[in-house]
Design a protein around this motif. Structure first.
Motif, short mmCIF file in Angstrom:
data_model
loop_
_atom_site.label_atom_id
_atom_site.label_comp_id
_atom_site.label_asym_id
_atom_site.label_seq_id
_atom_site.Cartn_x
_atom_site.Cartn_y
_atom_site.Cartn_z
N VAL A 163 45.33 -69.39 85.91
CA VAL A 163 45.36 -70.10 84.64
C VAL A 163 46.73 -70.75 84.49
O VAL A 163 47.76 -70.08 84.60
CB VAL A 163 45.11 -69.15 83.45
CG1 VAL A 163 45.24 -69.90 82.13
CG2 VAL A 163 43.73 -68.50 83.56
N HIS A 164 46.72 -72.05 84.25
CA HIS A 164 47.96 -72.78 84.00
C HIS A 164 47.89 -73.41 82.62
O HIS A 164 47.07 -74.30 82.38
CB HIS A 164 48.19 -73.85 85.07
CG HIS A 164 49.42 -74.67 84.82
ND1 HIS A 164 49.50 -76.01 85.14
CD2 HIS A 164 50.63 -74.35 84.28
CE1 HIS A 164 50.70 -76.47 84.80
NE2 HIS A 164 51.39 -75.49 84.26
N ALA A 165 48.74 -72.92 81.72
CA ALA A 165 48.84 -73.49 80.38
C ALA A 165 50.08 -74.37 80.35
O ALA A 165 51.20 -73.87 80.32
CB ALA A 165 48.93 -72.40 79.33
N PRO A 166 49.91 -75.70 80.36
CA PRO A 166 51.07 -76.60 80.39
C PRO A 166 51.92 -76.49 79.12
O PRO A 166 51.52 -75.89 78.11
CB PRO A 166 50.43 -77.99 80.50
CG PRO A 166 49.05 -77.74 81.02
CD PRO A 166 48.65 -76.42 80.45
N LYS A 167 53.08 -77.10 79.17
CA LYS A 167 54.05 -77.03 78.09
C LYS A 167 53.44 -77.47 76.75
O LYS A 167 52.79 -78.50 76.66
CB LYS A 167 55.25 -77.93 78.43
CG LYS A 167 56.39 -77.88 77.43
CD LYS A 167 57.56 -78.73 77.92
CE LYS A 167 58.71 -78.73 76.91
NZ LYS A 167 59.87 -79.52 77.38
N ASN A 168 53.64 -76.59 75.74
CA ASN A 168 53.27 -76.87 74.34
C ASN A 168 51.78 -77.02 74.09
O ASN A 168 51.37 -77.51 73.04
CB ASN A 168 53.99 -78.13 73.82
CG ASN A 168 55.50 -77.95 73.76
OD1 ASN A 168 55.98 -76.85 73.53
ND2 ASN A 168 56.23 -79.03 73.98
N VAL A 169 50.95 -76.59 75.03
CA VAL A 169 49.50 -76.65 74.83
C VAL A 169 49.03 -75.35 74.16
O VAL A 169 49.31 -74.26 74.64
CB VAL A 169 48.76 -76.84 76.17
CG1 VAL A 169 47.26 -76.69 75.96
CG2 VAL A 169 49.07 -78.21 76.74
N VAL A 170 48.32 -75.50 73.07
CA VAL A 170 47.78 -74.35 72.34
C VAL A 170 46.25 -74.36 72.49
O VAL A 170 45.59 -75.32 72.06
CB VAL A 170 48.17 -74.39 70.85
CG1 VAL A 170 47.55 -73.22 70.10
CG2 VAL A 170 49.68 -74.37 70.70
N ALA A 171 45.71 -73.33 73.11
CA ALA A 171 44.26 -73.27 73.35
C ALA A 171 43.55 -72.92 72.04
O ALA A 171 43.96 -72.01 71.31
CB ALA A 171 43.96 -72.23 74.41
N ASP A 172 42.45 -73.62 71.76
CA ASP A 172 41.69 -73.35 70.55
C ASP A 172 40.55 -72.37 70.78
O ASP A 172 39.86 -71.97 69.83
CB ASP A 172 41.15 -74.64 69.93
CG ASP A 172 40.30 -75.44 70.91
OD1 ASP A 172 40.13 -74.98 72.06
OD2 ASP A 172 39.81 -76.52 70.53
#
Length: 445
Positions: A163-172
């Motif tokens: 899992v890669h959550a890029p910078k400043n991304v907020v998952a809904d």
């Protein structure tokens, strides 16, 4: 006096590695091949840890050492019951991944996540190989101790996900993962890679479910990096059978101004152990590592965690509540380490145990190692039975003895579930607690 051996060899593992090595994910990638071979050599030089190892003194793995499991990558027989997959419908909606007997099942999965990238292991090595290697290297360097099951997983890992959550991304929506064990004597070696960049915020829900015929062995390693000002929430649910073996290790690095939250609801197994080594590397960060263990029959669950503070103004909490019935056994080993210079650390550990049977067992070992002088650290453990006066009072108000016992036990475990910050999962957690009560009419409850 002859010293006890710290490890027991398991030579058949090396033979399995030779057979399946070229079929494993990343077999065509040089660094991955070298990494696997080094891990196999390391495991061959140690083997299964024994109780002579301080970290394993309360968990006996002799039965696991004697067991012969089928080779990883054995053919999957999809004879599982449809209702076990329908479990996904009871969980919050979001991208989902399904693994059956340690193998990713694309046809039952829906990993479309938008800005959050979720790849099964093989695809991750192809599309994000450099980031995967960097994450593996970083967490390994920060936790350089010998971990035989981590080495075993590295050598034989059949699948997993990244899992890669890029910078400043907020998952809904949360990422939901179901691991389903269906075959007797199957073994699964899985790797979970969580790469949460600066300012990102994600939630991961993992459910382990075994069919009654399973008697399987799951070995799972999670490598985690939580970037600056980021948050990762993990909720883990273990539905193992009384004949399963489940070993899990988390290696995590937390950077400044970040928050890592983990909650594990575990009903035990023949042997179940969840170990975590967490390094708080940046200041003003928090780690909450909590669990609730519900054990009966002869199940065994071991909750072992080490949180190392390497920065100022950080908070860590390790909280574990256990309910132990029949001849089951619970283990809590919590350690908080405060390194020199990590001033204004707030480290807290608490282990509360409720014994419902005279043959139930709890081993608890909270520890502090403090090398800084301006800290607030504490630990504690309690073990006891249901309050007879409280039982008498509730029965005098019209409740049956069984109803009164259930009410007190639910109240005991309720605050652990209430502390989970992802509200959408709480109804399901409470349902699982009720199912545990309802599962065995012959229980002591």
């Amino acid at each position: 006096m002859v010293a006890r051996a710290k490890y027991i060899e398991k030579p058949e593992v090396a033979d399995q590695f030779k057979v399946i090595n070229t079929k494993l994910p990343g077999s065509d990638i040089n660094w991955m091949q070298q990494w696997r071979k080094q891990a196999m050599e390391a495991f061959s030089n140690t083997g299964i840890p024994t109780q002579a190892q301080e970290e394993w003194k309360f968990t006996n793995l002799k039965d696991l050492q004697r067991k012969n499991f089928t080779s990883p990558l054995s053919d999957i027989e999809e004879h599982f019951i449809t209702k076990d997959l329908s479990l996904l419908d009871q969980l919050p909606q979001g991208p989902r991944l399904v693994f059956i007997d340690g193998i990713y099942q694309e046809k039952y999965s829906d990993a479309v996540t938008g800005k959050i990238m979720v790849y099964p292991l093989k695809e991750a090595l192809e599309k994000a190989g450099d980031r995967v290697k960097q994450l593996l290297d970083q967490t390994a360097q920060e936790d350089a101790e010998t971990h035989p099951f981590v080495d075993l997983d590295a050598a034989l890992m059949t699948d997993g996900f990244y899992v890669h959550a890029p910078k400043n991304v907020v998952a809904d929506q949360p990422i939901v993962v179901l691991y389903l064990n269906t075959q007797a004597k199957a073994q699964s070696h899985l790797r979970v890679l969580l790469d949460v960049e600066e300012g990102a915020d994600i939630t991961l829900i993992e459910v382990h479910k075994s069919l009654e015929v399973s008697a399987s062995f799951t070995n799972l390693v999670t490598n985690t990096k939580v970037g600056a000002n980021a948050r990762l929430r993990q909720i883990k649910i273990n539905h193992n059978t009384a004949d399963d073996y489940h070993i899990a290790m988390t290696q995590a690095v937390i950077e400044k101004d970040s928050r890592l939250e983990s909650f594990n609801l575990n009903t035990g197994a023949r042997i179940s152990r969840h170990e975590a080594h967490i390094l708080i590397q940046g200041e003003n960060s928090e780690c909450h590592w909590n669990s609730a263990l519900l054990l009966r029959d002869q199940r065994h669950a071991d909750f072992t965690a080490r949180v190392t503070h390497n920065a100022c103004h950080c908070l860590s909490k390790q909280m574990c509540k256990t309910i132990v019935d029949d001849q089951a056994k619970a283990v809590f080993q919590g350690k908080t380490i405060v390194r020199p210079g990590a001033q204004n650390t707030d480290g807290y550990q608490l282990n509360n145990n409720l014994l419902l049977s005279p043959k139930a067992t709890v081993d608890t070992k909270p520890e502090l190692e403090i090398f800084a002088d301006d800290v607030k650290c504490s630990h504690g453990a309690t073990t006891g039975q249901l309050d007879k006066d409280a039982l008498f009072y509730l029965c005098s108000r019209g409740l049956s003895e069984q109803e009164a016992r259930q009410l007190l036990i639910k109240a005991f475990i309720a605050d652990e579930i209430e502390a989970v910050t992802y509200d959408e999962i709480k109804p399901h957690l409470n349902e699982l607690v009720q199912e545990w009560f309802d599962h065995d009419d012959n229980s002591a409850i």
